[in-house]
Design a protein around this motif. Structure first.
Motif, PDB file in Angstrom:
ATOM      1  N   SER A  77       0.828  -1.198   0.000  1.00 45.20           N
ATOM      2  CA  SER A  77       0.000   0.000   0.000  1.00 45.20           C
ATOM      3  C   SER A  77       0.870   1.258   0.000  1.00 45.20           C
ATOM      4  O   SER A  77       0.534   2.255  -0.646  1.00 45.20           O
ATOM      5  CB  SER A  77      -0.902  -0.011   1.228  1.00 45.20           C
ATOM      6  N   ARG A 117       1.869   1.919  -3.464  1.00 50.87           N
ATOM      7  CA  ARG A 117       0.778   2.519  -4.241  1.00 50.87           C
ATOM      8  C   ARG A 117       0.632   3.991  -3.897  1.00 50.87           C
ATOM      9  O   ARG A 117       0.385   4.835  -4.771  1.00 50.87           O
ATOM     10  CB  ARG A 117      -0.526   1.771  -3.964  1.00 50.87           C
ATOM     11  N   ALA A 118       0.799   4.307  -2.612  1.00 51.27           N
ATOM     12  CA  ALA A 118       0.706   5.715  -2.209  1.00 51.27           C
ATOM     13  C   ALA A 118       1.827   6.515  -2.871  1.00 51.27           C
ATOM     14  O   ALA A 118       1.607   7.630  -3.349  1.00 51.27           O
ATOM     15  CB  ALA A 118       0.795   5.831  -0.691  1.00 51.27           C
ATOM     16  N   GLU A 133      -3.580  13.497  -2.252  1.00 50.46           N
ATOM     17  CA  GLU A 133      -3.835  14.185  -0.987  1.00 50.46           C
ATOM     18  C   GLU A 133      -5.323  14.107  -0.631  1.00 50.46           C
ATOM     19  O   GLU A 133      -5.690  13.880   0.509  1.00 50.46           O
ATOM     20  CB  GLU A 133      -3.389  15.648  -1.136  1.00 50.46           C
ATOM     21  N   LEU A 134      -6.165  14.251  -1.657  1.00 51.02           N
ATOM     22  CA  LEU A 134      -7.605  14.253  -1.405  1.00 51.02           C
ATOM     23  C   LEU A 134      -8.203  12.850  -1.384  1.00 51.02           C
ATOM     24  O   LEU A 134      -9.417  12.681  -1.323  1.00 51.02           O
ATOM     25  CB  LEU A 134      -8.318  15.138  -2.445  1.00 51.02           C
ATOM     26  N   MET A 135      -7.364  11.839  -1.467  1.00 50.79           N
ATOM     27  CA  MET A 135      -7.815  10.476  -1.196  1.00 50.79           C
ATOM     28  C   MET A 135      -7.277  10.011   0.164  1.00 50.79           C
ATOM     29  O   MET A 135      -7.252   8.835   0.466  1.00 50.79           O
ATOM     30  CB  MET A 135      -7.338   9.510  -2.284  1.00 50.79           C
ATOM     31  N   GLY A 136      -6.791  10.963   0.935  1.00 50.44           N
ATOM     32  CA  GLY A 136      -6.349  10.627   2.283  1.00 50.44           C
ATOM     33  C   GLY A 136      -4.910  10.183   2.383  1.00 50.44           C
ATOM     34  O   GLY A 136      -4.479   9.734   3.436  1.00 50.44           O
ATOM     35  N   VAL A 137      -4.153  10.303   1.291  1.00 53.08           N
ATOM     36  CA  VAL A 137      -2.745   9.919   1.347  1.00 53.08           C
ATOM     37  C   VAL A 137      -1.945  11.107   1.888  1.00 53.08           C
ATOM     38  O   VAL A 137      -2.075  12.221   1.387  1.00 53.08           O
ATOM     39  CB  VAL A 137      -2.219   9.536  -0.052  1.00 53.08           C
ATOM     40  N   ASP A 138      -1.153  10.857   2.906  1.00 54.01           N
ATOM     41  CA  ASP A 138      -0.330  11.901   3.489  1.00 54.01           C
ATOM     42  C   ASP A 138       0.853  12.139   2.554  1.00 54.01           C
ATOM     43  O   ASP A 138       1.928  11.572   2.721  1.00 54.01           O
ATOM     44  CB  ASP A 138       0.137  11.444   4.870  1.00 54.01           C
ATOM     45  N   HIS A 159      -5.320  15.607   3.767  1.00 53.71           N
ATOM     46  CA  HIS A 159      -5.415  14.167   3.986  1.00 53.71           C
ATOM     47  C   HIS A 159      -6.041  13.843   5.333  1.00 53.71           C
ATOM     48  O   HIS A 159      -6.720  12.831   5.479  1.00 53.71           O
ATOM     49  CB  HIS A 159      -4.041  13.504   3.825  1.00 53.71           C
ATOM     50  N   GLU A 160      -5.860  14.738   6.315  1.00 53.59           N
ATOM     51  CA  GLU A 160      -6.492  14.474   7.614  1.00 53.59           C
ATOM     52  C   GLU A 160      -7.994  14.690   7.529  1.00 53.59           C
ATOM     53  O   GLU A 160      -8.778  13.977   8.152  1.00 53.59           O
ATOM     54  CB  GLU A 160      -5.879  15.365   8.689  1.00 53.59           C
ATOM     55  N   ILE A 214      -9.809  14.192   4.894  1.00 55.45           N
ATOM     56  CA  ILE A 214     -10.342  13.026   4.196  1.00 55.45           C
ATOM     57  C   ILE A 214     -10.433  11.843   5.160  1.00 55.45           C
ATOM     58  O   ILE A 214     -11.418  11.106   5.183  1.00 55.45           O
ATOM     59  CB  ILE A 214      -9.443  12.660   2.992  1.00 55.45           C
ATOM     60  N   GLN A 215      -9.400  11.692   5.978  1.00 54.25           N
ATOM     61  CA  GLN A 215      -9.392  10.556   6.899  1.00 54.25           C
ATOM     62  C   GLN A 215     -10.468  10.668   7.963  1.00 54.25           C
ATOM     63  O   GLN A 215     -10.837   9.681   8.589  1.00 54.25           O
ATOM     64  CB  GLN A 215      -8.011  10.424   7.561  1.00 54.25           C
ATOM     65  N   ILE A 262      -5.565   2.659  -3.622  1.00 52.71           N
ATOM     66  CA  ILE A 262      -4.842   3.802  -3.057  1.00 52.71           C
ATOM     67  C   ILE A 262      -5.735   4.544  -2.061  1.00 52.71           C
ATOM     68  O   ILE A 262      -5.274   4.987  -1.022  1.00 52.71           O
ATOM     69  CB  ILE A 262      -4.366   4.737  -4.179  1.00 52.71           C
ATOM     70  N   HIS A 279      -5.574   3.504   1.404  1.00 51.73           N
ATOM     71  CA  HIS A 279      -4.264   3.562   2.054  1.00 51.73           C
ATOM     72  C   HIS A 279      -4.299   3.899   3.546  1.00 51.73           C
ATOM     73  O   HIS A 279      -3.610   3.249   4.327  1.00 51.73           O
ATOM     74  CB  HIS A 279      -3.353   4.530   1.306  1.00 51.73           C
ATOM     75  N   PRO A 280      -5.095   4.901   3.979  1.00 51.14           N
ATOM     76  CA  PRO A 280      -5.052   5.217   5.412  1.00 51.14           C
ATOM     77  C   PRO A 280      -5.549   4.091   6.318  1.00 51.14           C
ATOM     78  O   PRO A 280      -5.223   4.067   7.480  1.00 51.14           O
ATOM     79  CB  PRO A 280      -5.972   6.432   5.528  1.00 51.14           C
ATOM     80  N   THR A 309      -5.025   0.611   5.881  1.00 50.76           N
ATOM     81  CA  THR A 309      -4.550  -0.680   5.385  1.00 50.76           C
ATOM     82  C   THR A 309      -4.358  -1.697   6.499  1.00 50.76           C
ATOM     83  O   THR A 309      -4.472  -2.884   6.268  1.00 50.76           O
ATOM     84  CB  THR A 309      -3.208  -0.531   4.652  1.00 50.76           C
ATOM     85  N   THR A 357     -12.456   5.634   0.406  1.00 51.10           N
ATOM     86  CA  THR A 357     -11.883   6.279   1.581  1.00 51.10           C
ATOM     87  C   THR A 357     -12.796   6.124   2.797  1.00 51.10           C
ATOM     88  O   THR A 357     -12.491   6.630   3.856  1.00 51.10           O
ATOM     89  CB  THR A 357     -11.639   7.782   1.332  1.00 51.10           C
TER      90      THR A 357
END
Lengths: 423, 278
Positions: A262, A265-266, A278-283, B88-89, B91-92, B116, B119-120, B122, B183
């Motif tokens: 994962s 993929r990020a 970023e807007l899919m929650g990936v830091d 990202h926070e 979204i989480q 993807i 991802h947060p 996983t 997400t």
């Protein structure tokens, strides 16, 4: 059972074992002279550096020219450890290993501490981590080294010579790589925020800074044994084929396993579309730093291997021009293709330093640098996507999960896009 | 209550607040993009935000998801202030969005696009991945299954291993929604989901939006340029023009609101234009 034996993993394991045994036998029987041996070792080292850069640029999309800086850090740090060790001085070993360990612990503490605040600026973050690192190394130099240095030296020396050497070499490689990783982390926090192009310029600056520092190790920095611009001599020649092979395999496996997870993929998503990631929650900031650090650790590791093969280090080896080598290799091999990088990495050294140097008529060695850029030019015209494009051998290819089980079982067929999918 | 029409059914008004935006103002340098925007969404609602081009609709979404930092105002999601948090926070915390101009990970497979977004959550770390631990293998299996279920809902299962950019336009739009759902949101922000679709596709999409709202228990905030889409599915609508709210109400009220017709068709068009807008 038979199916399992025919998996790419088995092929890959057998293939690499075969290469290992073959080259080991050639070396043992004296059929591979030290010159060609050196070329293979060099190929492995530059490939590791390039794999690191491919992670940073090819997979994560951050254009970096700093890879040789970290290569240099790994080389000089590990060389200093073993050099001093041979001169009955364990201080470099203790300081680098303990200093890195303490720095990592403190940085972890800072990380936990900073997580409790929102909106910490990058600069503040950088300063906190910098202080943590300096504190770690200060403690190592000031307190830990005098306390455990002599005892450690005696303890390791009580072991048979061969074993203590191997342990020190191992620690030197780990120390050099970790140091490169820590420096890249500190450098990456503020600089990766800049965005790809500016990041490229900043990393170029980093390479130049490292080169200047290396030129003045005996005057600006307190390392007289590195002898500044005269070049560091007296490094033990400890790099052997098993060391090269297993470090190389470790780098390839770690990189592959990261990319197929994962996190991988990020990392890819940042290259594809940073805003969307970023807007899919990936830091995304952390992922960029992560890729940068891992790539630099690979470079540091390669530096240690290279230093103990050459037994000599000179700042010009890490200067402005050579620092483009890994970039050329990954672009030639195909951005985002591990297979391409591995093939081109070895090919590049064998061609440039082996074949052309040996087989061009005498006095024409300089023509290498005419032939080689022309080759690059033709290559980029004919195959701009690189030698391998995005192709990977099955073992390194990202797995394509089969459709869900409840569906009508279909005969196994490879989707037409299978090759392109293997980013 | 602020930010809502006052004639909604009491049953809806009883529900807990999901998103509460108050006095939101945003300037691009000296250009006022949004001025004093307020809206309150309750659980399970499907609310539309419409307005002519350049009214500031997408800016609102960018402000909610932390792409821009508002000049003034507050955005609260389930009671927590979002202003100042990195995207990202946000979204989480359970807000997902799609994009007006499709922003897929174009060179990755359809399945990877959805993976993807997982991802947060996983459930394994970098070390697990490097060592291929059991936790890695099991979580990965679960992730893939979950993603495939999601793709199946959107009719993308068969194309899971295709490159995202090779999908036809309509499917790319669907993939964007699927990816946003991965997400695991409570609040879904859809930015012009029907842009570029033909009437048949629009109807299909409207059904799909209804379906996912019920299936995933979502609250949906929908920005749309085409009146038809919002009229068909939204419970109530906010209309913006030049960064300000000009009307609020049920689709029927909005259709007949002279201010709205003026914003869309210009001054003097009010009398003759009603039928056209409808």
């Amino acid at each position: 059972m038979l199916q399992k034996l025919r998996s790419p993993n088995v092929y890959f394991a057998l293939g690499s074992l075969l290469i290992f045994v073959l080259i080991q036998v050639l070396i043992s029987m004296g059929d591979l002279n030290p010159y060609w041996q050196g070329i293979i070792f060099w190929g492995a080292a530059i490939t590791m550096v390039s794999l690191g850069l491919n992670l940073i640029y090819g997979f994560n999309g951050q254009f970096s020219l700093g890879q040789y800086g970290f290569y240099a850090i790994g080389a000089y740090a590990s060389a200093d450890i073993t050099f001093r060790w041979l001169h009955h001085d364990p201080s470099a070993l203790v300081v680098v290993i303990v200093g890195c360990a303490l720095a990592l612990v403190f940085m972890g503490g800072v990380g936990v501490f900073l997580r409790r605040f929102y909106g910490v600026t990058t600069l503040a973050k950088f300063l906190f981590y910098l202080i943590a690192t300096i504190l770690g190394f200060y403690l190592a130099v000031r307190f830990v080294n005098p306390a455990i240095g002599p005892a450690l030296y005696q303890m390791l020396n009580a072991l048979p010579l061969g074993i203590s050497q191997q342990i020190v070499f191992f620690l030197a490689l780990v120390g050099g790589a970790t140091l490169a990783g820590i420096v890249s982390y500190l450098f990456g926090i503020p600089v990766l925020e800049l965005g790809s192009d500016y990041f490229g310029i900043a990393t170029l600056g980093f390479t130049i800074i490292i080169k200047v520092l290396l030129d003045n190790t005996d005057t600006l920095l307190p390392f007289p044994e590195m002898k500044g611009a005269r070049g560091m001599i007296g490094i033990p020649k400890w790099t052997t084929w098993p060391w090269v092979f297993f470090t190389f395999m470790a780098v390839v496996l770690v990189l592959r396993n990261i990319l197929h997870s994962s996190t991988g993929r990020a990392i890819l998503s940042v290259r594809e579309n940073e805003r969307a990631a970023e807007l899919m929650g990936v830091d995304t900031p952390s992922n960029k730093v992560l890729a940068f650090v891992i790539g630099s650790v690979f470079a540091g590791l390669a530096g240690g291997i290279r230093a103990h093969d050459m037994a000599f280090l000179h700042p010009t080896m890490f200067g402005f021009l050579p620092s483009f080598n890994p970039l050329i290799i990954i672009v030639l091999g195909g951005l985002g293709s591990m297979t391409g990088t591995i093939i081109t990495g070895f090919f590049w050294v064998i061609l440039l330093e082996g074949v052309l140097r040996l087989y061009l008529p005498e006095g024409f060695e300089t023509w290498r640098f005419v032939i080689y850029p022309l080759g690059l030019l033709v290559m980029m015209l004919l195959r701009p996507q690189g030698l391998m494009g995005k192709y990977e051998i099955p073992f390194l290819r990202r797995p394509l999960p089969p459709p869900r089980a409840h569906e009508v079982p279909q005969p196994e067929k490879v989707a037409p896009t299978a090759e392109e999918v293997t980013v | 209550m602020k930010g809502r029409p006052d004639n909604l059914s009491p049953e809806v008004e009883m529900r807990p607040v999901v998103l509460e935006i108050e006095g939101l103002t945003h300037y691009f340098d000296s250009l006022r993009a949004v001025h004093d925007f307020s809206v309150t969404l309750k659980e399970g609602e499907l609310v539309g935000l419409i307005g002519p081009n350049g009214a500031g609709k997408t800016t609102i979404f960018n402000l909610i998801t932390g792409v821009y930092r508002p000049t003034a105002g507050s955005i609260r999601y389930e009671g927590a202030e979002l202003v100042g948090l990195p995207s990202h926070e946000i979204i989480q915390m359970g807000i997902a969005r799609t994009f007006q101009n499709i922003r897929l990970f174009a060179n990755l497979t359809v399945l990877d696009n959805v993976l993807i977004a997982h991802h947060p959550h996983t459930g394994y770390g970098l070390l697990d991945a490097i060592l291929r631990s059991r936790r890695f293998r099991e979580s990965e299996k679960v992730l893939i299954e979950r993603s495939q279920e999601l793709l199946a809902i959107f009719g993308l299962e068969e194309r899971q291993n295709d490159i995202a950019s090779s999908l036809p336009y309509g499917l790319q739009r669907r993939l964007e929604i699927a990816r946003a759902l991965a997400t695991q949101p409570y609040l879904l922000l859809l930015d012009e989901p029907a842009a570029g679709m033909n009437p048949g596709e629009v109807i299909e999409l409207m059904e799909l939006i209804h379906f996912i709202r019920d299936k995933f228990k979502l609250t949906i905030f929908l920005v749309e340029h085409q009146m038809r889409v919002v009229m068909g599915i939204c419970e109530w609508i906010t209309v913006m023009d030049f960064g300000e709210i000009i009307a609020r109400g049920t689709p029927r009220e909005i259709q007949n609101d002279p201010k709205v017709i003026e914003a869309y068709l210009g001054k003097g068009a009010v009398v003759g234009a009603r039928a056209e807008v409808a």
